[in-house]
Design an enzyme around this catalytic site. Structure first.
Site, PDB file in Angstrom:
ATOM      1  N   LYS A 203       0.958  -1.258   0.096  1.00 44.10           N
ATOM      2  CA  LYS A 203       0.029   0.166   0.027  1.00 44.10           C
ATOM      3  C   LYS A 203       0.792   1.569  -0.055  1.00 44.10           C
ATOM      4  O   LYS A 203       2.016   1.541   0.595  1.00 44.10           O
ATOM      5  CB  LYS A 203      -0.997  -0.070   1.147  1.00 44.10           C
ATOM      6  CG  LYS A 203      -1.966   1.032   1.240  1.00 44.10           C
ATOM      7  CD  LYS A 203      -2.835   0.863   2.568  1.00 44.10           C
ATOM      8  CE  LYS A 203      -4.057   1.899   2.572  1.00 44.10           C
ATOM      9  NZ  LYS A 203      -4.889   1.610   3.906  1.00 44.10           N
TER      10      LYS A 203
ATOM     11  N   SER B  47      -9.907   1.763   2.790  1.00 44.52           N
ATOM     12  CA  SER B  47      -9.101   2.531   2.031  1.00 44.52           C
ATOM     13  C   SER B  47      -7.835   1.635   1.202  1.00 44.52           C
ATOM     14  O   SER B  47      -7.227   2.128   0.288  1.00 44.52           O
ATOM     15  CB  SER B  47      -8.108   3.702   2.957  1.00 44.52           C
ATOM     16  OG  SER B  47      -7.169   3.027   3.804  1.00 44.52           O
TER      17      SER B  47
ATOM     18  N   SER C  18      -9.879  -0.681   7.222  1.00 47.24           N
ATOM     19  CA  SER C  18      -9.315  -0.426   5.729  1.00 47.24           C
ATOM     20  C   SER C  18      -8.768  -1.486   5.112  1.00 47.24           C
ATOM     21  O   SER C  18      -8.168  -1.297   3.855  1.00 47.24           O
ATOM     22  CB  SER C  18      -8.372   1.033   6.000  1.00 47.24           C
ATOM     23  OG  SER C  18      -8.878   1.846   5.870  1.00 47.24           O
TER      24      SER C  18
END
Ligand SMILES: [Zn+2]
Lengths: 479, 510
Positions: A79, A154, A178
């Protein structure tokens, strides 16, 4: 056999036996990404050169019959809020779109030590603030099950990468859901570990007391494998627990256990989509069939979880994001002659709307005269939420809930309505507030064919329990 | 009407640790701008602080030295404000749960000799901010080769994360003089503990003051102002006097004091209000989530990490508060009392000799080698301090080691040198760093005590000055000094004066 469909533990075996070359495998993943990323927008940056170089090293180790790391040859996506030395780390934000960290996050060091192949950095909601990846400055990622739907967020880019076979595994971060929510919406496995088990050093902070890095994988075994590598004490993170890492994959050899299951009544009823509720209830039936004892319990403070979360998370975020001021690195607005103007223009132009919203909210709840009413009270309720779970875990091994009240929703459907968007996290934020581990595993699909996630929570440091229960359900949900 | 001022101080002291409070960077003063930085103290995205245990130990030493109470649990808090030299946008400090509470420092009022306790509210740990260098500053134009434009501001982050303790007093001081006495006492303690250099000019000791005035005998407190930017002990006294007079002036003319923050301008010697925009901060303190509670258990301290450099990663558990207490050095007051008793010197001497730890060490080392403690005291208070002052150096930079001073004094006792000659030799030693023997040898400075030699010089002087001899013998005894002078001239000052006196008297009266 397609490489893209293999689990990490399968791919490692293949490479180890020499049935496929690592470089060859990595190159095929990179090709796939180049083909599909345009439509999925999963990756923001590819680390092609270093990935191929790492793959060559693995191939050399294989040919020389050297000991291979636990993640040898496995393509992993990271990420883009986790620092990778020398590679842009944008956090999905305009304000960091030129930021290149001079250091590696502890988790990155750990991946490299185990011969993992980091293939790129994935898309996310700006500074991990969001539940759909639509808040990314670089545009939303798309759900591979339906390109008109969001992948969740996210960690949407990471979930998409794993779900679409662009990466075998991925790292995400979970502050209020997330990792788990996009895992549920994309049909993969996502673990939010116990707070303090995975070092946060090098994770760009959103809300420090809630953030935790964790794995997104195709199955529970890969989740256990990756968690085993990234967990463990880190002296660079003062909130890191004094635990040593463990071979969780091995613990799955003896997974057949009977669990005492608690089902909180607050997690069912109004607000859940019918398909979601039915799928979770079906999973509960399965547990009964496995002779697990299932009981309904109450988590009375759960209804305050979202409010508490948005006070604490935004308060910490308002302070954590103060450093992006245009002075030292990142985006700087041009033509500001005064200091205040520089701050206002840089932050005004550099941050997106959701980030601004949360900074303002967080600034407000910490302000003189409002602190006690909001932040002070939020901290108190947080301890009540934790006590709720402590009480349940006195009598039960695991708590079962849906991961998300809905399946993947349409792109643009909720973006103008933050409060509805915030409710996507209604079942996930509690685990962050309480610091406990929670996993989301696929448990069927909606009538429209969209994945549904089942969430399993356990007491602090009970990842082993979670993996065993999840693994057993995974075996039986398949059939 | 007579007024008194009510003064409370907030003192920041930089701790003399090797590395910064939350990272492994060096803290030495005067390095090139931004050369002592790392991702942590630069506040790069994703970094985390790890508390330096040495900083905690030093702070605890100070707490114990002033008789404060170490809190069993204390927490760090973020103080949020925007400024270019504050890279994270917040300062890690302590707020509602500081490291310690209580404690006091005793001062002596010079006029009355009365002792007075200045009570402390708290001592807490925090990190320093960096420095903004504006193009008008000298410090700015002196730095490195960066391109400079007028009106440009550069930031030096070397000071970011240097460990500080903030010492907050109660409003116990009643005059600017008392405030400087307190500050001196505080500096003295910090130096004795060897945890702070106490240099106000370099900024390793900084002081802000809260000041109000009221007519003597009035119990109600007046409105206070905060005075900042006092960068020397002199500035503190001047600024506080200025502010006291300013407030009295306003009250006497029927005005009202406004609560505000003022800056001392050392060059113009006046006080000006800070622009209101700069002070209207809401710092939004909240507990620092990246650090854990600092806990003092009976056996260990938790909440402290190692230091971020490989060799210093240690165990997170360190000694108990009691152990730190045992490690405290003898403090100024105790040392003074001991000096009076052990060396039989006047209180005045003891006070002066113990002002600085290094000076007191110097004295003791000298006495060890030359036991006439009063003679040593006279020399240290006189010659040594004078040399230090003239050369603008500290005791540790002084070129005459205490052992050398002792051996010089021994030579005076044995009659090898006169007192006058010894003083000259001493100046030479302070200049060159050579031993007294070497200087005496080089300059042929050996005192003549040989009576035969002196006798023949005296005889020739008397022979050459019959008129003066006549005067003396007719009762004008004042000319005695003339003869001594002549003898000294002929011997180039090497003749032992007491031998000269004795023989002269004999010859003149015969
Ligand atoms: Zn540093």
């Amino acid at each position: 056999m397609k490489l893209a469909e293999l689990k990490g533990w399968e791919l490692r075996e293949l490479i180890k036996k020499g049935e496929t070359g690592c470089k060859e495998a990595v190159a095929s993943f990179l090709d796939e990404i180049k083909k599909k990323n345009k439509s999925l927008n999963s990756f923001l940056t590819l680390t092609e050169e270093s990935a191929l170089k790492s793959a060559e090293i693995v191939d050399k180790k294989v040919s020389q019959k050297q000991k291979l790391g636990a993640l040898a040859g496995i393509p992993i996506a990271v990420k883009d809020n986790i620092c990778l030395r020398g590679v842009k780390t944008t956090c999905g934000s305009h304000i960091l779109d030129n930021f290149v960290p001079p250091y590696n996050a502890t988790v990155v060091e750990k991946l490299k030590k185990e011969d993992a192949i980091i293939i790129g950095k994935t898309n996310l909601d700006e500074f991990a603030m969001g539940s759909s990846t639509e808040n990314s400055y670089f545009g939303p990622s798309k759900n591979p099950h339906d390109l008109k739907k969001v992948p969740g967020g996210s960690s949407g880019g990471s979930a998409v990468a794993v779900a679409s076979g662009l990466a075998t595994m991925a790292l995400g971060s979970d502050t209020g859901g997330s990792i788990r929510q996009p895992a549920a919406l994309c049909g993969v496995v996502g673990l939010k570990p116990t707070y303090g088990t995975v070092s946060r050093y090098g994770l760009v902070a959103f809300a420090s007391s809630l953030d935790q890095i964790g794995p997104l994988t195709k199955d529970v075994k890969d989740s256990a494998l990756l968690f085993g590598v990234i967990s463990g004490h880190d002296p660079n993170d003062s909130t890191s627990l004094k635990i040593s890492s463990k071979d969780y994959l091995k613990t799955l050899d003896s997974y057949k256990t009977k669990f005492k299951v608690a089902v909180p009544k607050e997690a069912f009823g109004a607000g859940n989509e019918k398909d979601v509720e039915e799928a979770v209830k079906k999973a509960i039936k399965l547990m009964e069939k496995l002779n697990w004892s299932v009981s309904e319990v109450s988590l009375p403070y759960m209804e305050y979880a979202i409010a508490t979360y948005y006070i604490i998370a935004t308060a910490e975020a308002s302070s954590n994001l103060a450093r992006y001021d245009g002075v030292k690195y990142g985006y700087r607005s041009k033509d500001s002659s005064q200091l205040l103007e520089l701050y206002q223009n840089t932050r005004g132009e550099g941050f997106g709307n959701e980030v601004k919203r949360r900074i303002m909210l967080g600034t407000y709840v910490l302000s003189a005269g409002y602190y006690e009413a909001y932040y002070g009270k939020g901290q108190k309720v947080r301890t009540f939420i934790k006590q709720d779970f402590d009480n349940v875990f006195k009598d039960f091994d695991i708590v079962i809930m849906p991961t998300s009240p809905t399946v993947a929703f349409g792109l643009g459907e909720k973006i103008e309505d933050p409060l509805t968007m915030y409710l996507s996290d209604i079942f996930t934020v509690s685990a962050n507030l309480a610091g406990i581990p929670a996993i989301s595993i696929p448990c069927g699909k909606s009538k429209a064919g969209l994945p549904i996630g089942l969430q399993i929570l356990a007491k602090p440091l009970a990842e082993e329990t979670i993996f065993k229960a999840a693994y057993m359900l995974e075996q039986n949900l398949k059939t | 009407m007579k007024y008194e001022s009510i003064i409370g101080l907030e003192v920041h002291a930089q701790l003399l640790t090797d590395s910064k409070i939350f990272c492994g960077c060096s803290v030495s003063y005067g390095a090139d701008p931004n050369s002592q930085t790392c991702p942590v103290c630069l506040g790069l995205p994703g970094v985390l602080p790890v508390l330096n245990k040495k900083a905690v130990e030093y702070a605890v030493k100070m707490v114990l030295a002033v008789g404060g109470t170490v809190a069993p649990h204390s927490i760090f808090a973020r103080k949020n404000y925007f400024y270019p030299d504050l890279p994270k946008g917040y300062q890690i400090s302590q707020y509602d749960q500081p490291l310690s509470t209580g404690g006091s420092v005793e001062i002596e009022i010079p006029e009355s000799k009365a002792k007075k306790k200045i009570h402390l509210t708290r001592i807490h740990l925090e990190e320093d901010a960096g420095k903004s260098l504006h193009s008008e500053d000298n410090s700015y134009t002196n730095t490195s080769s960066n391109v400079k434009q007028k009106g440009e501001t550069l930031v030096d982050m070397n000071r970011c994360g240097v460990p500080l303790i903030e010492i907050v007093t109660q409003p116990d001081m009643r005059s600017p003089k008392e405030a400087t006495l307190f500050l001196n006492k505080l500096k003295q303690i910090l130096e004795y503990l060897e945890i702070c250099s106490g240099n106000m000019e370099e900024g390793s000791l900084r002081c802000d003051a809260n000041v109000s005035v009221r007519p003597i005998a009035q119990t109600k407190l007046g409105t206070k102002t905060e005075v900042k930017n006092m960068n020397s002990f002199k500035a503190v006294e001047k600024a506080l006097n200025f502010e006291m007079e300013r407030q009295i002036g306003i009250i006497e003319s029927g005005g009202r004091i406004i609560q505000e923050t003022l800056l001392w301008d050392a060059e113009k010697e006046l006080i000006a209000p800070m622009r209101s925009k700069e002070e209207s901060h809401d710092y939004r303190y909240f507990p620092e989530p990246d650090l854990v509670v600092l806990k003092f258990h009976p056996q260990t301290i938790s909440g402290i990490g190692g230091i971020r450099s490989e060799e210093k990663f240690g165990t997170p558990t360190i000694t108990i508060v009691e152990k730190i207490k045992q490690s405290l050095p003898e403090l100024p007051e105790a040392r003074k009392t001991r000096f009076i008793k052990q060396y039989q010197i006047p209180e005045y001497d003891a006070e002066l000799l113990t002002t600085e730890k290094k000076l007191a060490d110097y004295y003791e080392e000298c006495v060890k080698n030359y036991p006439n403690s009063k003679a040593v005291s006279n020399w240290v208070m006189g010659e040594v301090l004078r040399e230090l002052k003239e050369r603008k150096i500290s005791v540790s930079e002084f070129k005459v080691p205490p052992k050398e001073l002792a051996s010089l004094l021994k030579q005076v006792d044995s009659g090898t040198l006169s007192g006058k000659m010894a003083k000259d030799v001493f100046v030479e030693m302070a200049e060159t760093g050579l031993s007294s023997e070497k200087i005496i040898q080089e300059k042929g400075l050996v005192q003549v005590t040989d009576t035969k030699e002196i006798e023949s010089v005296i005889e020739s002087v008397l022979r050459e000055n019959p008129g003066e001899v006549e005067k003396y013998r007719s009762g004008k005894e004042r000319v005695f000094g003339f003869f001594v002078g002549e003898v000294m001239k002929k011997t180039k000052g090497k003749a032992n004066p007491s031998v000269v006196n004795q023989i002269l008297k004999e010859k003149l009266s015969s």
